[in-house]
Motif scaffolding. Structure first.
Motif, PDB file in Angstrom:
ATOM      1  N   VAL A 171      57.427   7.813 107.879  1.00 38.39           N
ATOM      2  CA  VAL A 171      58.814   7.254 107.279  1.00 38.39           C
ATOM      3  C   VAL A 171      58.843   5.862 107.033  1.00 38.39           C
ATOM      4  O   VAL A 171      59.570   5.222 107.537  1.00 38.39           O
ATOM      5  CB  VAL A 171      59.854   7.981 107.907  1.00 38.39           C
ATOM      6  CG1 VAL A 171      61.223   7.968 106.770  1.00 38.39           C
ATOM      7  CG2 VAL A 171      59.566   9.464 108.284  1.00 38.39           C
ATOM      8  N   ILE A 194      65.377  11.718 105.813  1.00 35.37           N
ATOM      9  CA  ILE A 194      64.315  12.037 105.980  1.00 35.37           C
ATOM     10  C   ILE A 194      64.067  12.322 107.528  1.00 35.37           C
ATOM     11  O   ILE A 194      63.384  13.250 108.196  1.00 35.37           O
ATOM     12  CB  ILE A 194      63.304  10.818 105.383  1.00 35.37           C
ATOM     13  CG1 ILE A 194      63.439  10.735 103.708  1.00 35.37           C
ATOM     14  CG2 ILE A 194      61.702  11.381 105.770  1.00 35.37           C
ATOM     15  CD1 ILE A 194      62.885   9.529 103.332  1.00 35.37           C
ATOM     16  N   ARG A 221      60.140   2.964 105.222  1.00 35.35           N
ATOM     17  CA  ARG A 221      61.054   3.100 104.255  1.00 35.35           C
ATOM     18  C   ARG A 221      61.198   1.366 103.954  1.00 35.35           C
ATOM     19  O   ARG A 221      61.111   0.661 104.544  1.00 35.35           O
ATOM     20  CB  ARG A 221      62.386   3.425 104.747  1.00 35.35           C
ATOM     21  CG  ARG A 221      62.518   4.814 105.120  1.00 35.35           C
ATOM     22  CD  ARG A 221      63.482   5.211 106.405  1.00 35.35           C
ATOM     23  NE  ARG A 221      63.202   4.966 107.496  1.00 35.35           N
ATOM     24  CZ  ARG A 221      63.764   5.359 108.959  1.00 35.35           C
ATOM     25  NH1 ARG A 221      64.470   6.565 108.703  1.00 35.35           N
ATOM     26  NH2 ARG A 221      63.309   4.781 109.794  1.00 35.35           N
TER      27      ARG A 221
END
Lengths: 205, 281
Positions: free
Chosen positions: B273, B66, B275
């Motif tokens: 992002v 990503i 995560r």
């Protein structure tokens, strides 16, 4: 406004770009981030200490000095440098994920490279006044690519090759071929700053 | 009853978790980003949120991470006190999982062996591991690869008790304003309040691993989370820092008892992002 430009990025081109323009770049761009900038600066320090008085004056006037041009690992004149460190490429791909890194970490080095002819920086985040002053002085622009969109940006890169500093791994200097690489003009060659104006537009406190 | 877990199994899970976390966002983050596309007021902001959706689709379909900053691997290892670990040393097993995950997943190796000498370790180890002994006979692993664009914009404030909740609000807004475009907004904001200097930082980091659609269970903290999300989104920073109404997707706050003389506050900023992958063995 949407604009499509091709490298090299000349002063003619940068003068037509304004903060807020959505720009698609095609052509050659170079990749360098923290460690590569540090090495470039150290190399320039070394070359500059060996310059003659005459060469020093030429450099001061902003004219090219052969000793420096010859020492650079890639031509800076009208170059675009992308602040980026990619993830490794899978088989069949030129490069892995390839989004921008925070540009402010290159602020210490950028004015010197702009004075040597670099015309465009691609990164994300704020810049110092020293960088903006050097941009105005050299008709350069600062583009932002969308941070965290590394997979999407990777698809606009058609070729990648190592230029130098391969030992730095993800921080090596690369030469990329890009097609319609999407960026936004954040600071233009007159010093207008989209980060400042756009935030004011939506700020409610 | 003592239950045996092999450290080899932990290696295998960590390897898979590194690859999964860097290619797919968790459903709560996915949902929050889609919701932002509907509510964002700025045209450019909307365009950027659309690009982020496109980016996520490409990442998952073509196995391109990503974000190129696949982070330093932060791992919370919660080990039930009835677990007996069998095999090699746990820390080596976790680092081996990171090593394998970052090599096999074509993830970027972003770790240097020394903060001053700065030589890349070339396998993204060591991970930053936070161990805790918990009740039960399970091992819970939470992996949160942390990119440094946003990590660099994180802060610790040692406030005075008299600064109170208003001081906490001010601290959060200050950190977010200073971060601006550097932290890749829309961001997720992890806040730790209380404890000691290091405890509040850890609380903030752990808060980032809580799903963004799961508010705090403490009523006043839940209210504070909602209020701060609204306030942050009124700063105007917007997607990519290019102006707009979506500066953050969530504010997650964790608290802990503290000393009569102090009010530590940590603000750990994460980019969009955000995560995290959790597995229980």
């Amino acid at each position: 406004m949407d604009k499509h430009i091709s490298t090299p990025i000349t002063a003619e081109i940068t003068k037509g770009l304004h903060a807020g323009d959505y720009v698609y770049i095609s052509g050659t761009i170079y990749v360098a981030r923290d460690a590569a900038h540090k090495r470039l600066a150290e190399m320039l320090d070394e070359v500059e200490t060996a310059l003659t008085q005459e060469e020093r004056e030429t450099l001061k006037r902003g004219e090219p000095v052969k000793k420096i041009t010859d020492a650079l690992p890639f031509p800076l004149e009208n170059a675009a440098i992308y602040y980026m460190g990619p993830s490794p490429a899978r088989a069949g791909r030129p490069i892995g994920s390839a989004g921008p890194t925070t540009a402010s970490r290159m602020d210490r080095y950028a004015p010197r490279l702009l004075d040597l002819g670099q015309k465009a920086m691609i990164g994300k985040g704020k810049r110092t006044q020293e960088v903006v002053d050097a941009m105005i002085r050299n008709h350069a622009v600062y583009f932002a690519a969308v941070g965290g969109a590394g997979a999407l940006l990777s698809k606009c890169i058609t070729h990648s090759e190592l230029v130098c500093y391969g030992d730095l791994g993800a921080e090596a200097v690369l030469k990329l071929q890009v097609e319609e690489f999407p960026v936004i003009v954040v600071i233009d060659s007159e010093g207008n700053n989209l980060y400042e104006t756009a935030i004011q537009e939506y700020a409610q406190i | 009853m003592i239950r045996t877990v092999s450290t080899e199994e932990i290696t295998k899970h960590i390897r898979e978790m590194c690859i999964e976390a860097n290619h797919y966002l968790s459903p709560d983050m996915d949902q929050a980003l889609k919701h932002a596309q509907d509510t964002e007021q700025s045209v450019l902001g909307k365009k950027i949120l659309n690009q982020l959706q496109e980016n996520l689709a490409i990442a998952g379909q073509e196995m391109i991470p990503i974000c190129q900053d696949t982070g330093m691997a932060v791992i919370f290892a919660e080990i039930g006190q009835e677990v007996h670990l069998e095999g090699g040393f746990l820390e080596d097993a976790i680092n081996e999982g990171v090593r394998q995950g970052y090599a096999d997943g074509f993830l970027r190796k972003s770790v240097v062996s020394d903060p001053i000498l700065r030589e890349n370790t070339k396998d993204n180890t060591p991970a930053v591991i936070h161990y805790s002994i918990v009740k039960g006979d399970k091992v819970k692993l939470t992996l949160a690869p942390k990119g440094f664009g946003s990590e660099n914009m994180s802060r610790v404030f040692m406030l005075k008790p008299a600064d109170g909740i208003e001081g906490v609000k001010e601290a959060i807004l200050t950190a977010v304003k200073d971060a601006g475009p550097n932290a890749c907004p829309p961001m997720v904001i992890g806040v730790g309040i209380g404890g000691t200097f290091e405890k509040c930082a850890l609380l903030a980091k752990y808060a980032l691993t809580r799903p963004v659609d799961e508010p705090s269970s403490i009523p006043y903290v839940k209210e504070l989370e909602q209020e701060m999300l609204q306030k942050v989104n009124r700063l105007g920073i917007g997607p990519g820092g290019l102006g707009g109404t979506t500066t953050a997707l969530a504010v997650n706050i964790n608290t802990y008892p503290t000393h009569i003389a102090g009010l530590p506050v940590a603000v750990n900023i994460c980019c969009h992002v955000n995560r995290h992958v959790v597995r229980t063995i």
